[in-house]
Write a protein that holds these residues in place. Structure first.
Motif, PDB file in Angstrom:
ATOM      1  N   LEU A  55     -50.090 -36.129 -31.969  1.00  0.00           N
ATOM      2  CA  LEU A  55     -50.590 -36.246 -33.318  1.00  0.00           C
ATOM      3  C   LEU A  55     -49.751 -36.696 -34.207  1.00  0.00           C
ATOM      4  CD1 LEU A  55     -53.375 -33.870 -32.109  1.00  0.00           C
ATOM      5  CD2 LEU A  55     -53.605 -36.195 -31.808  1.00  0.00           C
ATOM      6  N   GLU A  56     -49.405 -35.746 -34.404  1.00  0.00           N
ATOM      7  CA  GLU A  56     -48.096 -36.024 -35.574  1.00  0.00           C
ATOM      8  C   GLU A  56     -47.499 -36.915 -35.316  1.00  0.00           C
ATOM      9  OE1 GLU A  56     -47.005 -31.120 -36.346  1.00  0.00           O
ATOM     10  OE2 GLU A  56     -45.681 -31.961 -35.153  1.00  0.00           O
ATOM     11  N   GLN A  57     -47.119 -37.296 -34.485  1.00  0.00           N
ATOM     12  CA  GLN A  57     -45.630 -39.086 -34.384  1.00  0.00           C
ATOM     13  C   GLN A  57     -46.754 -40.343 -34.512  1.00  0.00           C
ATOM     14  OE1 GLN A  57     -42.401 -38.240 -32.087  1.00  0.00           O
ATOM     15  NE2 GLN A  57     -42.776 -36.592 -31.903  1.00  0.00           N
ATOM     16  N   GLY A  58     -48.194 -39.709 -34.556  1.00  0.00           N
ATOM     17  CA  GLY A  58     -49.065 -40.570 -34.378  1.00  0.00           C
ATOM     18  C   GLY A  58     -48.927 -41.519 -33.376  1.00  0.00           C
ATOM     19  N   LEU A  59     -48.558 -41.133 -32.194  1.00  0.00           N
ATOM     20  CA  LEU A  59     -48.138 -41.417 -31.097  1.00  0.00           C
ATOM     21  C   LEU A  59     -49.433 -42.183 -29.854  1.00  0.00           C
ATOM     22  CD1 LEU A  59     -45.035 -39.574 -29.948  1.00  0.00           C
ATOM     23  CD2 LEU A  59     -45.340 -41.964 -30.864  1.00  0.00           C
ATOM     24  N   HIS A  60     -49.688 -42.583 -29.498  1.00  0.00           N
ATOM     25  CA  HIS A  60     -51.196 -42.901 -28.212  1.00  0.00           C
ATOM     26  C   HIS A  60     -51.750 -42.920 -27.173  1.00  0.00           C
ATOM     27  CE1 HIS A  60     -52.841 -44.097 -32.867  1.00  0.00           C
ATOM     28  NE2 HIS A  60     -51.807 -45.562 -32.859  1.00  0.00           N
TER      29      HIS A  60
ATOM     30  N   GLY B 133     -42.692 -39.169 -16.158  1.00  0.00           N
ATOM     31  CA  GLY B 133     -42.500 -38.000 -18.091  1.00  0.00           C
ATOM     32  C   GLY B 133     -42.171 -36.508 -16.863  1.00  0.00           C
ATOM     33  N   ILE B 134     -42.282 -36.586 -15.620  1.00  0.00           N
ATOM     34  CA  ILE B 134     -42.147 -35.938 -15.352  1.00  0.00           C
ATOM     35  C   ILE B 134     -40.470 -35.861 -14.649  1.00  0.00           C
ATOM     36  CG2 ILE B 134     -42.817 -34.606 -12.835  1.00  0.00           C
ATOM     37  CD1 ILE B 134     -45.126 -35.160 -12.955  1.00  0.00           C
ATOM     38  N   LYS B 135     -40.658 -36.968 -14.593  1.00  0.00           N
ATOM     39  CA  LYS B 135     -39.532 -37.251 -13.667  1.00  0.00           C
ATOM     40  C   LYS B 135     -38.258 -36.468 -14.191  1.00  0.00           C
ATOM     41  CE  LYS B 135     -38.379 -41.475 -12.799  1.00  0.00           C
ATOM     42  NZ  LYS B 135     -38.122 -42.652 -12.287  1.00  0.00           N
ATOM     43  N   SER B 136     -38.608 -37.632 -16.080  1.00  0.00           N
ATOM     44  CA  SER B 136     -38.124 -37.405 -17.062  1.00  0.00           C
ATOM     45  C   SER B 136     -37.619 -35.793 -17.913  1.00  0.00           C
ATOM     46  CB  SER B 136     -37.151 -38.536 -17.807  1.00  0.00           C
ATOM     47  OG  SER B 136     -38.416 -39.114 -18.300  1.00  0.00           O
ATOM     48  N   HIS B 137     -38.315 -35.104 -17.594  1.00  0.00           N
ATOM     49  CA  HIS B 137     -38.809 -33.438 -18.191  1.00  0.00           C
ATOM     50  C   HIS B 137     -37.295 -32.659 -18.822  1.00  0.00           C
ATOM     51  CE1 HIS B 137     -39.660 -30.813 -15.087  1.00  0.00           C
ATOM     52  NE2 HIS B 137     -39.400 -30.219 -16.032  1.00  0.00           N
ATOM     53  N   ARG B 138     -36.210 -33.396 -18.017  1.00  0.00           N
ATOM     54  CA  ARG B 138     -34.888 -32.145 -18.093  1.00  0.00           C
ATOM     55  C   ARG B 138     -33.771 -33.513 -18.475  1.00  0.00           C
ATOM     56  NH1 ARG B 138     -33.496 -29.555 -12.250  1.00  0.00           N
ATOM     57  NH2 ARG B 138     -32.024 -28.166 -13.947  1.00  0.00           N
ATOM     58  N   THR B 139     -34.173 -34.991 -19.165  1.00  0.00           N
ATOM     59  CA  THR B 139     -33.386 -35.813 -20.096  1.00  0.00           C
ATOM     60  C   THR B 139     -32.969 -35.701 -20.851  1.00  0.00           C
ATOM     61  OG1 THR B 139     -34.230 -36.675 -17.928  1.00  0.00           O
ATOM     62  CG2 THR B 139     -32.854 -38.327 -19.532  1.00  0.00           C
ATOM     63  N   LYS B 140     -32.541 -34.638 -22.045  1.00  0.00           N
ATOM     64  CA  LYS B 140     -32.451 -35.246 -23.371  1.00  0.00           C
ATOM     65  C   LYS B 140     -32.252 -36.108 -24.147  1.00  0.00           C
ATOM     66  CE  LYS B 140     -29.093 -32.202 -26.299  1.00  0.00           C
ATOM     67  NZ  LYS B 140     -28.272 -31.189 -27.031  1.00  0.00           N
ATOM     68  N   ASP B 141     -31.609 -36.857 -23.430  1.00  0.00           N
ATOM     69  CA  ASP B 141     -31.669 -38.376 -23.560  1.00  0.00           C
ATOM     70  C   ASP B 141     -33.141 -38.854 -24.689  1.00  0.00           C
ATOM     71  OD1 ASP B 141     -28.626 -37.573 -24.696  1.00  0.00           O
ATOM     72  OD2 ASP B 141     -27.869 -38.889 -22.477  1.00  0.00           O
ATOM     73  N   SER B 142     -33.784 -38.869 -23.741  1.00  0.00           N
ATOM     74  CA  SER B 142     -35.553 -39.414 -23.981  1.00  0.00           C
ATOM     75  C   SER B 142     -35.401 -39.720 -25.723  1.00  0.00           C
ATOM     76  CB  SER B 142     -36.198 -38.996 -23.458  1.00  0.00           C
ATOM     77  OG  SER B 142     -35.943 -38.470 -22.386  1.00  0.00           O
TER      78      SER B 142
ATOM     79  N   SER C 286     -40.485 -41.272 -27.037  1.00  0.00           N
ATOM     80  CA  SER C 286     -41.680 -41.762 -26.066  1.00  0.00           C
ATOM     81  C   SER C 286     -42.362 -41.093 -25.644  1.00  0.00           C
ATOM     82  CB  SER C 286     -40.245 -41.662 -25.243  1.00  0.00           C
ATOM     83  OG  SER C 286     -40.094 -41.564 -24.944  1.00  0.00           O
ATOM     84  N   PHE C 287     -43.404 -40.721 -24.037  1.00  0.00           N
ATOM     85  CA  PHE C 287     -43.823 -40.078 -23.792  1.00  0.00           C
ATOM     86  C   PHE C 287     -43.256 -38.666 -22.742  1.00  0.00           C
ATOM     87  CE2 PHE C 287     -45.887 -38.675 -19.939  1.00  0.00           C
ATOM     88  CZ  PHE C 287     -47.038 -37.813 -20.559  1.00  0.00           C
ATOM     89  N   GLN C 288     -41.612 -40.091 -22.627  1.00  0.00           N
ATOM     90  CA  GLN C 288     -41.190 -38.825 -21.820  1.00  0.00           C
ATOM     91  C   GLN C 288     -39.927 -37.434 -22.968  1.00  0.00           C
ATOM     92  OE1 GLN C 288     -40.746 -42.109 -21.223  1.00  0.00           O
ATOM     93  NE2 GLN C 288     -41.322 -42.688 -20.083  1.00  0.00           N
ATOM     94  N   GLY C 289     -40.017 -38.215 -23.977  1.00  0.00           N
ATOM     95  CA  GLY C 289     -39.433 -37.145 -24.827  1.00  0.00           C
ATOM     96  C   GLY C 289     -40.333 -36.503 -24.989  1.00  0.00           C
ATOM     97  N   ILE C 290     -42.073 -37.106 -25.804  1.00  0.00           N
ATOM     98  CA  ILE C 290     -42.388 -35.582 -26.268  1.00  0.00           C
ATOM     99  C   ILE C 290     -42.772 -34.421 -25.015  1.00  0.00           C
ATOM    100  CG2 ILE C 290     -43.999 -36.721 -27.759  1.00  0.00           C
ATOM    101  CD1 ILE C 290     -45.745 -36.668 -26.315  1.00  0.00           C
TER     102      ILE C 290
END
Length: 159
Positions: free
Chosen positions: A49-54, A109-118, A122-126
């Protein structure tokens, strides 16, 4: 949030959560129960919400509820928990009414939830950031025993 409630009552979700609970019963830090999952969901939703991501609330909550369900598989030495969570989560998402596109996004998102470089926008990043921010290391009684390095520990509120 009907589809989220379907996840919560899904037999495979309940079975995985029970296996995780049993595997972590004696664990003294960072358990992966429903409290953690809901913290991740709330933080990720606020960030979006804060980042305006949909991203829909249901998609964020689904990823958060499922991101650690494969923990017991990692404890058993079978798969990393993110791989196990993707494997277990796919059928749960389909059975709960998520579209193929939503399922793909959630599983990524699940697969990369431990990936710091996301990418943090992005969805993975949040999902990654929410997972990390959900840990209250600064008040944990087991902080000294934790296997996280000091630079990974949350030393204060960082939202």
């Amino acid at each position: 949030m009907d589809r989220i409630n379907r996840i919560l009552i899904h037999p495979e979700y309940k079975q995985a959560m029970n296996k995780n609970f049993k595997a972590e019963r004696k664990r003294i830090f960072c358990k992966h129960g429903i409290e953690h999952q809901l913290d991740v969901a709330r933080i990720a939703y606020i960030m979006a919400l804060e980042q305006g991501l949909h991203f829909s609330k249901e998609v964020i909550y689904a990823a958060s509820l499922l991101h650690d369900i494969g923990r017991y598989l990692e404890y058993e030495g079978k798969l990393s928990h993110e791989e196990g969570s993707v494997l277990l989560g796919k059928d749960i998402l389909i059975d709960s009414g998520f579209s193929q596109e939503e399922t793909g996004l959630i599983l990524d998102g699940i697969k990369s939830h431990r990936t710091k470089d996301s990418d943090p926008k992005s969805f993975q990043g949040i999902i990654y950031m929410a997972d990390k921010m959900s840990r209250n290391c600064f008040e944990c009684n087991s902080r000294e025993l934790c296997n996280w390095t000091e630079d990974k520990k949350n030393k204060g509120i960082n939202i």
